[in-house]
Design a protein around this motif. Structure first.
Motif, PDB file in Angstrom:
ATOM      1  N   TYR A 293       0.833  -1.210   0.000  1.00  0.00           N
ATOM      2  CA  TYR A 293       0.000   0.000   0.000  1.00  0.00           C
ATOM      3  C   TYR A 293       0.865   1.257   0.000  1.00  0.00           C
ATOM      4  O   TYR A 293       0.564   2.241  -0.689  1.00  0.00           O
ATOM      5  CB  TYR A 293      -0.921  -0.012   1.224  1.00  0.00           C
ATOM      6  CG  TYR A 293      -1.792   1.216   1.343  1.00  0.00           C
ATOM      7  CD1 TYR A 293      -2.956   1.344   0.582  1.00  0.00           C
ATOM      8  CD2 TYR A 293      -1.439   2.249   2.213  1.00  0.00           C
ATOM      9  CE1 TYR A 293      -3.750   2.484   0.687  1.00  0.00           C
ATOM     10  CE2 TYR A 293      -2.228   3.388   2.321  1.00  0.00           C
ATOM     11  CZ  TYR A 293      -3.383   3.499   1.558  1.00  0.00           C
ATOM     12  OH  TYR A 293      -4.164   4.620   1.655  1.00  0.00           O
ATOM     13  N   PHE A 294       1.944   1.232   0.785  1.00  0.00           N
ATOM     14  CA  PHE A 294       2.837   2.391   0.865  1.00  0.00           C
ATOM     15  C   PHE A 294       3.985   2.321  -0.145  1.00  0.00           C
ATOM     16  O   PHE A 294       4.895   3.152  -0.101  1.00  0.00           O
ATOM     17  CB  PHE A 294       3.413   2.508   2.280  1.00  0.00           C
ATOM     18  CG  PHE A 294       2.399   2.899   3.310  1.00  0.00           C
ATOM     19  CD1 PHE A 294       1.952   4.208   3.392  1.00  0.00           C
ATOM     20  CD2 PHE A 294       1.880   1.955   4.189  1.00  0.00           C
ATOM     21  CE1 PHE A 294       1.015   4.576   4.347  1.00  0.00           C
ATOM     22  CE2 PHE A 294       0.947   2.313   5.149  1.00  0.00           C
ATOM     23  CZ  PHE A 294       0.504   3.628   5.224  1.00  0.00           C
ATOM     24  N   ASP A 295       3.929   1.331  -1.039  1.00  0.00           N
ATOM     25  CA  ASP A 295       4.941   1.175  -2.093  1.00  0.00           C
ATOM     26  C   ASP A 295       6.351   1.076  -1.500  1.00  0.00           C
ATOM     27  O   ASP A 295       7.281   1.773  -1.918  1.00  0.00           O
ATOM     28  CB  ASP A 295       4.862   2.343  -3.078  1.00  0.00           C
ATOM     29  CG  ASP A 295       5.640   2.049  -4.364  1.00  0.00           C
ATOM     30  OD1 ASP A 295       5.825   0.853  -4.682  1.00  0.00           O
ATOM     31  OD2 ASP A 295       6.084   3.005  -5.028  1.00  0.00           O
ATOM     32  N   ILE A 296       6.504   0.205  -0.497  1.00  0.00           N
ATOM     33  CA  ILE A 296       7.791  -0.009   0.161  1.00  0.00           C
ATOM     34  C   ILE A 296       8.331  -1.375  -0.236  1.00  0.00           C
ATOM     35  O   ILE A 296       7.631  -2.385  -0.098  1.00  0.00           O
ATOM     36  CB  ILE A 296       7.649   0.072   1.697  1.00  0.00           C
ATOM     37  CG1 ILE A 296       7.154   1.460   2.107  1.00  0.00           C
ATOM     38  CG2 ILE A 296       8.976  -0.241   2.375  1.00  0.00           C
ATOM     39  CD1 ILE A 296       6.865   1.587   3.584  1.00  0.00           C
ATOM     40  N   ASP A 297       9.549  -1.403  -0.724  1.00  0.00           N
ATOM     41  CA  ASP A 297      10.184  -2.672  -1.080  1.00  0.00           C
ATOM     42  C   ASP A 297      10.701  -3.336   0.191  1.00  0.00           C
ATOM     43  O   ASP A 297      11.474  -2.730   0.947  1.00  0.00           O
ATOM     44  CB  ASP A 297      11.340  -2.437  -2.053  1.00  0.00           C
ATOM     45  CG  ASP A 297      11.972  -3.740  -2.500  1.00  0.00           C
ATOM     46  OD1 ASP A 297      11.460  -4.354  -3.447  1.00  0.00           O
ATOM     47  OD2 ASP A 297      12.982  -4.147  -1.882  1.00  0.00           O
ATOM     48  N   ILE A 298      10.304  -4.573   0.427  1.00  0.00           N
ATOM     49  CA  ILE A 298      10.643  -5.229   1.686  1.00  0.00           C
ATOM     50  C   ILE A 298      12.144  -5.454   1.827  1.00  0.00           C
ATOM     51  O   ILE A 298      12.711  -5.328   2.923  1.00  0.00           O
ATOM     52  CB  ILE A 298       9.880  -6.572   1.830  1.00  0.00           C
ATOM     53  CG1 ILE A 298      10.152  -7.162   3.222  1.00  0.00           C
ATOM     54  CG2 ILE A 298      10.263  -7.545   0.724  1.00  0.00           C
ATOM     55  CD1 ILE A 298       9.300  -8.353   3.547  1.00  0.00           C
TER      56      ILE A 298
END
Length: 338
Positions: A293-298
């Motif tokens: 949702y927050f466009d964060i790459d893990i």
């Protein structure tokens, strides 16, 4: 050395006499005394950096070939002003085994392990012996490390660090003092009213109120310490980035790929644990959906957290690698335009 100690002592006295006259309440007086003591502490810790260094502290005293290498670097990198800096392998108050690459004032310190190897490798070089690829890589990497520390010295890192830390501490101490003075009475009355509904004994009530107020002061001190730590860490990281940029911009082109390999080696050491954490987190569907949702790459997230946890004062290995690659690309583009 004596003159600098006198200056530091005078700095402490001046700070006391500047702050103390306005301390018309006990709370302000306590704050001013604390600020003065912190100022004296930082002044005293700057003494070894700006005092005359004993002869045995200099690399030239015990490692003549390493000193010859440094003199070559003076000629090779005039923009680093290495001729204005001291090349040392010992420092006040630290055992020689614990000294690592660092800077203090205009002093550049080199680790004992690297210095011994540098003495051996450069001795071979000036005697016309062929160097192995590992030895050549070491010389290139040592050049980059030297320029990194020179970058710190050019930024006057030690003095600015002390001034910043003192400034942040003073500002936070004043904010805490003003907040404490303006809210103490209301907070104490609120606690007393709550305690009065639960206890009738005055001794118990006074004890609980005192304990609650002390807990409040403790929480304020913890918040002050945390804020100081965060501000200092952010500033130090910025200084490290600037020192990296100085080294990247001025180092010989042959040094840059070796510096990349150096940081890649350490990044690889953390990769197995990062991969394991990533695989475990991927099993948490809710967590992964929030990241999406927050466009964060893990992977980037876990890398950042891991690197910061291991070394909060330096930028991540990935950042340092990319900054060197950017400099190589810039040089290639500049060369193609000539």
């Amino acid at each position: 050395m004596k003159n600098f100690k006198l200056q530091a002592f005078l700095m402490m006295l001046i700070s006391c006499h500047v702050v103390m006259p306005v301390a018309w309440t006990e709370q302000k007086q306590n704050a001013s005394i604390l600020i003065s003591l912190v100022a004296a502490y930082y002044a005293y810790n700057l003494i070894p950096y700006y005092a005359d260094q004993p002869a045995e502290f200099y690399v030239s005293h015990s490692y003549p070939h390493a000193q010859l290498w440094y003199e070559e670097m003076i000629v090779k990198y005039p923009q680093a002003h290495l001729d204005k800096k001291n090349f040392l392998h010992m420092r006040y108050g630290i055992s020689i085994e614990k000294i690592s690459w660092g800077v203090g004032g205009n002093n550049i310190y080199v680790s004992q392990v690297d210095l011994i190897y540098l003495e051996s490798v450069y001795s071979k070089k000036i005697n016309g012996q062929e160097l192995s690829s590992q030895e050549l890589d070491f010389l290139y990497l040592t050049e980059w490390a030297l320029l990194h520390e020179a970058g710190h010295a050019e930024l006057n890192y030690s003095l600015h660090a002390a001034v910043l830390a003192l400034g942040c501490f003073t500002t936070l101490e004043i904010i805490k003092m003003v907040y404490k003075e303006s809210t103490d009475d209301a907070c104490k009355k609120s606690i007393e009213s709550i305690v009065a509904t639960c206890f009738a004994d005055d001794v118990i009530k006074n004890y609980i109120v005192s304990a609650a107020m002390w807990m409040r002061y403790g929480a304020m001190n913890c918040l002050q310490g945390l804020s100081l730590g965060v501000l200092t860490t952010l500033w130090v990281r910025d200084q490290e980035m600037q020192a990296d940029n100085f080294a990247n911009q001025h180092a010989a082109t042959d040094c840059l790929p070796i510096a990349i390999r150096f940081f890649e080696y350490f990044a690889d050491q953390y990769q197995p644990s990062i991969d394991r954490i990533v695989e475990e987190l991927k099993e948490d569907a809710d967590f992964m959906s929030e990241l999406a949702y927050f466009d964060i790459d893990i992977i980037d997230l876990i890398k950042s957290v891991t690197y910061f946890g291991k070394d909060p004062m330096h930028p991540s290995f990935d950042y340092r690698i990319q900054s060197i690659r950017d400099e190589i690309e810039r040089r290639l583009e500049k060369g193609s335009q000539v």
